[in-house]
Write an enzyme that holds these catalytic residues in place. Sequence first.
Site, PDB file in Angstrom:
ATOM      1  N   ASP A  24      13.531   5.891  -1.082  1.00 13.29           N
ATOM      2  CA  ASP A  24      12.061   6.010  -1.021  1.00 13.29           C
ATOM      3  C   ASP A  24      11.445   5.743   0.356  1.00 13.29           C
ATOM      4  OD1 ASP A  24      12.611   6.305  -3.681  1.00 13.29           O
ATOM      5  OD2 ASP A  24      11.304   4.704  -4.387  1.00 13.29           O
ATOM      6  N   LYS A 129      12.755  10.935  -8.326  1.00 17.46           N
ATOM      7  CA  LYS A 129      12.811  10.020  -9.473  1.00 17.46           C
ATOM      8  C   LYS A 129      11.396   9.648  -9.918  1.00 17.46           C
ATOM      9  CE  LYS A 129      13.512   5.926  -6.522  1.00 17.46           C
ATOM     10  NZ  LYS A 129      12.420   5.067  -6.908  1.00 17.46           N
ATOM     11  N   CYS A 162      11.902  -0.896  -5.881  1.00 19.81           N
ATOM     12  CA  CYS A 162      12.851   0.211  -6.100  1.00 19.81           C
ATOM     13  C   CYS A 162      14.266  -0.110  -5.629  1.00 19.81           C
ATOM     14  CB  CYS A 162      12.314   1.482  -5.465  1.00 19.81           C
ATOM     15  SG  CYS A 162      10.837   2.058  -6.339  1.00 19.81           S
TER      16      CYS A 162
HETATM   17  C1  C5J Z   1       9.044   1.518  -4.336  1.00 12.44           C
HETATM   18  C2  C5J Z   1       6.934   0.911  -5.296  1.00 12.44           C
HETATM   19  N1  C5J Z   1       9.684   2.516  -3.790  1.00 12.44           N
HETATM   20  N2  C5J Z   1       6.905  -0.287  -4.713  1.00 12.44           N
HETATM   21  N3  C5J Z   1       7.908   1.799  -5.014  1.00 12.44           N
HETATM   22  O1  C5J Z   1       9.457   0.372  -4.204  1.00 12.44           O
HETATM   23  O2  C5J Z   1       6.045   1.244  -6.051  1.00 12.44           O
END
Ligand code: C5J
Length: 232
Positions: A24, A129, A162
């Site tokens: 991400d 995802k 995540c």
């Molecule tokens: C991730 C989030 N990627 N914090 N997303 O950690 O919403």
Amino acid sequence: MPSVAAEPYEFEFDPRTTALLVIDMQRDFVDPGGFGEALGNDVSLLRKAVPPTKRVLDACRAAGLFIVHTREGHRPDLSDCPPAKLARGRLSCGIGDNGPMGRILVRGEYGHDFVDELQPRPGEPVVDKPGKGSFYATDLDTILKNRGIKQLVVCGVTTEVCVHTTVREANDRGYDCLVLEDCVASYFPEFQEVGLKMIKAQGGIFGWVSDSSRFLAALQDAASPQPSAIGR
Ligand code: C5J
């Protein structure tokens, strides 16, 4: 087998069965002017993970490791977004709304895509995802199993969301995970610290923790001929 100095003890890996997982690293989370910053977060805390992650990515490419990138986000009609996730936070500008870099967490939008430095190359699968974990409602496990992958080197954001969810999911599926502490990041320094401690506690209950320098040194060693092989 090559090994990386890590906690709680050295992480042994076979480059042929090890993948780099970059989680991400999206503009809306990491870049100034994105959704994360609009929510009042200090994105410089996330941005500082980009240069070491780029060094690891480049070295893994050079060493021929398998590389997978993930992105959190949804279909434009939001049909894959649980109503509970949509409602969470009571945000005036949330998932699907027009944010500073396009519709927030919607696939195809500028802010949903990867930061410039960490754009995937052809041959590096991108896993889109809908959730926090990279295995939930994706084909990541199939992609990894088809390549015979057993160990994951993990970079990305955010550490306690995540990254953590993914490492826990991977652990339950039998993968050994090495998290590189300077290549993962949180908007909250205390979560970064405790999140990393949680992974390596109790003999490595979810995995191992090291850093980019120690991993790059191990990768370099793995690529160098062993002294016993020289002159044969
Ligand atoms: C991730 C989030 N990627 N914090 N997303 O950690 O919403």
